[in-house]
Design a protein around this motif. Structure first.
Motif, mmCIF file in Angstrom:
data_model
loop_
_atom_site.group_PDB
_atom_site.id
_atom_site.type_symbol
_atom_site.label_atom_id
_atom_site.label_comp_id
_atom_site.label_asym_id
_atom_site.label_seq_id
_atom_site.Cartn_x
_atom_site.Cartn_y
_atom_site.Cartn_z
ATOM 1 N N ILE A 28 0.850 -1.195 0.000
ATOM 2 C CA ILE A 28 0.000 0.000 0.000
ATOM 3 C C ILE A 28 0.882 1.241 0.000
ATOM 4 O O ILE A 28 1.963 1.265 0.590
ATOM 5 N N ARG A 29 0.387 2.279 -0.663
ATOM 6 C CA ARG A 29 1.113 3.547 -0.730
ATOM 7 C C ARG A 29 0.519 4.589 0.194
ATOM 8 O O ARG A 29 1.225 5.447 0.717
ATOM 9 N N ASN A 30 -0.791 4.520 0.394
ATOM 10 C CA ASN A 30 -1.480 5.589 1.114
ATOM 11 C C ASN A 30 -2.793 5.053 1.698
ATOM 12 O O ASN A 30 -3.111 3.872 1.557
ATOM 13 N N MET A 31 -3.562 5.965 2.321
ATOM 14 C CA MET A 31 -4.809 5.558 2.959
ATOM 15 C C MET A 31 -5.819 5.058 1.926
ATOM 16 O O MET A 31 -6.595 4.131 2.211
ATOM 17 N N GLN A 32 -5.834 5.630 0.745
ATOM 18 C CA GLN A 32 -6.765 5.186 -0.283
ATOM 19 C C GLN A 32 -6.504 3.729 -0.661
ATOM 20 O O GLN A 32 -7.441 2.939 -0.818
ATOM 21 N N ASP A 33 -5.239 3.352 -0.784
ATOM 22 C CA ASP A 33 -4.905 1.953 -1.078
ATOM 23 C C ASP A 33 -5.408 1.034 0.026
ATOM 24 O O ASP A 33 -5.943 -0.050 -0.244
ATOM 25 N N LEU A 34 -5.223 1.450 1.284
ATOM 26 C CA LEU A 34 -5.694 0.626 2.399
ATOM 27 C C LEU A 34 -7.206 0.448 2.351
ATOM 28 O O LEU A 34 -7.722 -0.667 2.533
ATOM 29 N N LYS A 35 -7.927 1.533 2.090
ATOM 30 C CA LYS A 35 -9.392 1.448 2.031
ATOM 31 C C LYS A 35 -9.849 0.511 0.920
ATOM 32 O O LYS A 35 -10.819 -0.236 1.076
ATOM 33 N N GLU A 36 -9.140 0.534 -0.206
ATOM 34 C CA GLU A 36 -9.489 -0.366 -1.306
ATOM 35 C C GLU A 36 -9.268 -1.829 -0.913
ATOM 36 O O GLU A 36 -10.079 -2.697 -1.244
ATOM 37 N N ILE A 37 -8.177 -2.092 -0.203
ATOM 38 C CA ILE A 37 -7.898 -3.460 0.240
ATOM 39 C C ILE A 37 -8.967 -3.929 1.218
ATOM 40 O O ILE A 37 -9.437 -5.074 1.159
ATOM 41 N N LEU A 38 -9.383 -3.046 2.112
ATOM 42 C CA LEU A 38 -10.359 -3.422 3.145
ATOM 43 C C LEU A 38 -11.744 -3.708 2.580
ATOM 44 O O LEU A 38 -12.562 -4.348 3.252
ATOM 45 N N THR A 39 -12.023 -3.268 1.346
ATOM 46 C CA THR A 39 -13.326 -3.592 0.756
ATOM 47 C C THR A 39 -13.493 -5.097 0.576
ATOM 48 O O THR A 39 -14.620 -5.592 0.472
ATOM 49 N N PHE A 40 -12.366 -5.816 0.564
ATOM 50 C CA PHE A 40 -12.439 -7.279 0.408
ATOM 51 C C PHE A 40 -13.260 -7.915 1.515
ATOM 52 O O PHE A 40 -13.962 -8.909 1.283
ATOM 53 N N VAL A 41 -13.201 -7.354 2.720
ATOM 54 C CA VAL A 41 -13.860 -7.955 3.882
ATOM 55 C C VAL A 41 -15.358 -8.115 3.640
ATOM 56 O O VAL A 41 -15.949 -9.139 4.002
ATOM 57 N N ASN A 42 -15.972 -7.128 3.018
ATOM 58 C CA ASN A 42 -17.424 -7.162 2.813
ATOM 59 C C ASN A 42 -17.822 -7.342 1.346
ATOM 60 O O ASN A 42 -18.997 -7.189 1.004
ATOM 61 N N ALA A 43 -16.865 -7.674 0.501
ATOM 62 C CA ALA A 43 -17.164 -7.858 -0.922
ATOM 63 C C ALA A 43 -18.025 -9.099 -1.124
ATOM 64 O O ALA A 43 -17.933 -10.079 -0.382
ATOM 65 N N SER A 44 -18.871 -9.061 -2.131
ATOM 66 C CA SER A 44 -19.746 -10.192 -2.434
ATOM 67 C C SER A 44 -18.959 -11.297 -3.129
ATOM 68 O O SER A 44 -17.841 -11.089 -3.624
ATOM 69 N N ALA A 45 -19.556 -12.476 -3.176
ATOM 70 C CA ALA A 45 -18.927 -13.607 -3.868
ATOM 71 C C ALA A 45 -18.695 -13.280 -5.332
ATOM 72 O O ALA A 45 -17.688 -13.680 -5.921
ATOM 73 N N GLU A 46 -19.629 -12.537 -5.928
ATOM 74 C CA GLU A 46 -19.499 -12.146 -7.335
ATOM 75 C C GLU A 46 -18.300 -11.224 -7.531
ATOM 76 O O GLU A 46 -17.577 -11.328 -8.529
ATOM 77 N N GLU A 47 -18.074 -10.333 -6.575
ATOM 78 C CA GLU A 47 -16.948 -9.404 -6.692
ATOM 79 C C GLU A 47 -15.609 -10.104 -6.510
ATOM 80 O O GLU A 47 -14.583 -9.629 -7.009
ATOM 81 N N LYS A 48 -15.611 -11.234 -5.814
ATOM 82 C CA LYS A 48 -14.376 -11.996 -5.593
ATOM 83 C C LYS A 48 -14.160 -13.090 -6.635
ATOM 84 O O LYS A 48 -13.096 -13.717 -6.662
ATOM 85 N N ASP A 49 -15.147 -13.338 -7.467
ATOM 86 C CA ASP A 49 -15.095 -14.436 -8.440
ATOM 87 C C ASP A 49 -14.012 -14.172 -9.487
ATOM 88 O O ASP A 49 -14.112 -13.237 -10.271
ATOM 89 N N TYR A 50 -13.002 -15.016 -9.498
ATOM 90 C CA TYR A 50 -11.873 -14.841 -10.420
ATOM 91 C C TYR A 50 -11.897 -15.841 -11.564
ATOM 92 O O TYR A 50 -10.887 -16.084 -12.222
ATOM 93 N N SER A 51 -13.053 -16.458 -11.815
ATOM 94 C CA SER A 51 -13.129 -17.516 -12.829
ATOM 95 C C SER A 51 -12.796 -17.023 -14.232
ATOM 96 O O SER A 51 -12.512 -17.824 -15.115
ATOM 97 N N ILE A 52 -12.787 -15.707 -14.404
ATOM 98 C CA ILE A 52 -12.413 -15.144 -15.705
ATOM 99 C C ILE A 52 -11.018 -15.610 -16.118
ATOM 100 O O ILE A 52 -10.695 -15.663 -17.313
ATOM 101 N N ILE A 53 -10.178 -15.987 -15.155
ATOM 102 C CA ILE A 53 -8.826 -16.410 -15.527
ATOM 103 C C ILE A 53 -8.848 -17.713 -16.315
ATOM 104 O O ILE A 53 -7.835 -18.102 -16.895
ATOM 105 N N GLY A 54 -9.992 -18.393 -16.354
ATOM 106 C CA GLY A 54 -10.101 -19.589 -17.184
ATOM 107 C C GLY A 54 -9.822 -19.297 -18.644
ATOM 108 O O GLY A 54 -9.399 -20.175 -19.404
#
Length: 366
Positions: free
Chosen positions: A251-277
């Protein structure tokens, strides 16, 4: 925040950690970022920076909280010039460790890592010039709680694991590297996957560096796949690999930290990485990566976990057998409806695989 338990030690480690590499700004600003991370449940911090400045900020943020955080120090990363340096000189490494523990008003590090070992000659240097012996002495004295290493090379990582003394390692994990793309995409697809399974079987935790491939995976113009992934997709991908305890985005700054913390409450759809198929090489087809894009299963099976426990059990992890048995539904509950196979981006033939898995665990019970 989710926490995972380190097999050798029992520490509860937050699945999100912080990489120190790129943080910048005034000391008070950097300390505020670290305090905000701690307040939001992050308790694992890597201590390898591009320059010396962040250390004072981390020391300020950790004051009075040393028992609430886990830190990994790198034996070989030095800062005597004020900038990051890389050294295999034993005396320099000793001075750096003494400076770090004094700065943080502590007498130990939770994780003591051999820093950045990627080739055989370097590994021999570490063994021959006293660095590894020094680290083992610190472990015996309680000044290192857990021995580990950082590496990008699965072959070297496996050699260090074979010492039998490792509790934790730092490894570069993301879809690009795992599919042989990018500068640090070292090792073949199956070799890297086997390393993660071996770590799990040996009870060695993994802290993940470079989850975004140095930022390239987040930019379609820079990505080796010519398509951007999100931070949440990359984090979930890393967390789904066997043995992974925590992911350490820089992380570089507070904005980067806030973006990382969105993972905690992100939906399954937002975490779905199946596109890498769409990105995987053909030789990786047919291999379940536990992405669970096949969900929901009409029968209610957790297909990703069933596959994961099977792969781990086959590699010798008997704990995985117990985890499989505790599942509410098992491979032999498959309806063979074909739903998962239609959705699988990796072309896994799950119907026949469920038969294979069911037969395997039946044999284990006999």
């Amino acid at each position: 925040m989710e926490y995972r338990i380190l097999p050798h030690g029992g520490e509860k480690i937050s699945v999100l950690g912080i990489g120190m590499g790129y943080i910048s700004g005034m000391k008070e600003e950097m300390a505020n970022i670290i305090n905000t991370a701690i307040e939001n449940g992050i308790n694992y911090f890597d201590l390898a920076a591009s320059e010396i400045a962040p250390y004072a900020a981390y020391a300020e943020a950790f004051e009075g909280k040393r028992d609430k955080v886990y830190i990994q120090m790198h034996f070989g990363a030095t800062y005597e010039s004020g900038k990051y340096g890389w050294s295999r000189d034993l005396n320099t490494i000793k001075r750096t460790f003494e400076w770090e523990v004094d700065l943080f008003k502590t007498d130990y590090t939770d994780m003591g890592f051999i820093h950045c070992t990627d080739d055989v000659d370097d590994l021999q240097t570490i063994k021959n010039n006293g660095i590894w012996d020094y680290m083992k002495e610190l472990k015996a004295e309680g000044k290192i709680r857990h021995l580990g290493f950082s590496s990008h090379n699965p072959e070297i990582a496996r050699r260090i694991l074979d010492t039998g003394l490792i509790d934790m390692c730092m490894f570069s994990i993301n879809p690009a590297y795992d599919y042989e793309k990018g500068e640090y995409g070292i090792g073949e697809v199956m070799q890297r996957a086997k390393l993660y399974r071996d770590c799990q079987q040996m009870g060695v935790g993994i802290s993940v560096m470079k989850p975004f491939g140095g930022g390239q995976l987040l930019d379609a113009k820079l990505s080796p796949f010519k398509q951007a992934l999100t931070k949440n997709q990359c984090i979930q991908y890393a967390l789904d690999r066997p043995a992974v305890m925590t992911v350490l985005p820089g992380i570089r700054n507070m904005q980067d930290l806030k973006e990382i913390l969105t993972f905690v409450n992100a939906s399954a759809e937002e975490k779905d990485y199946s596109i890498i198929g769409k990105f995987t090489p053909q030789k990786a087809y047919g291999t379940c990566v536990y992405c669970n894009h096949c969900q929901p299963c009409p029968a209610g099976l957790n297909i990703g976990l069933i596959n994961k426990y099977y792969d781990l059990a086959k590699s010798g992890d008997m704990m995985a057998v117990g985890h499989y048995e505790k599942l509410n539904l098992h491979a032999d509950d498959c309806l063979k409806c074909g739903h998962c196979e239609k959705r699988c981006p990796f072309h896994v033939k799950q119907e026949s695989r469920m038969e294979e898995i069911a037969n395997y665990f039946k044999q284990i019970k006999k």
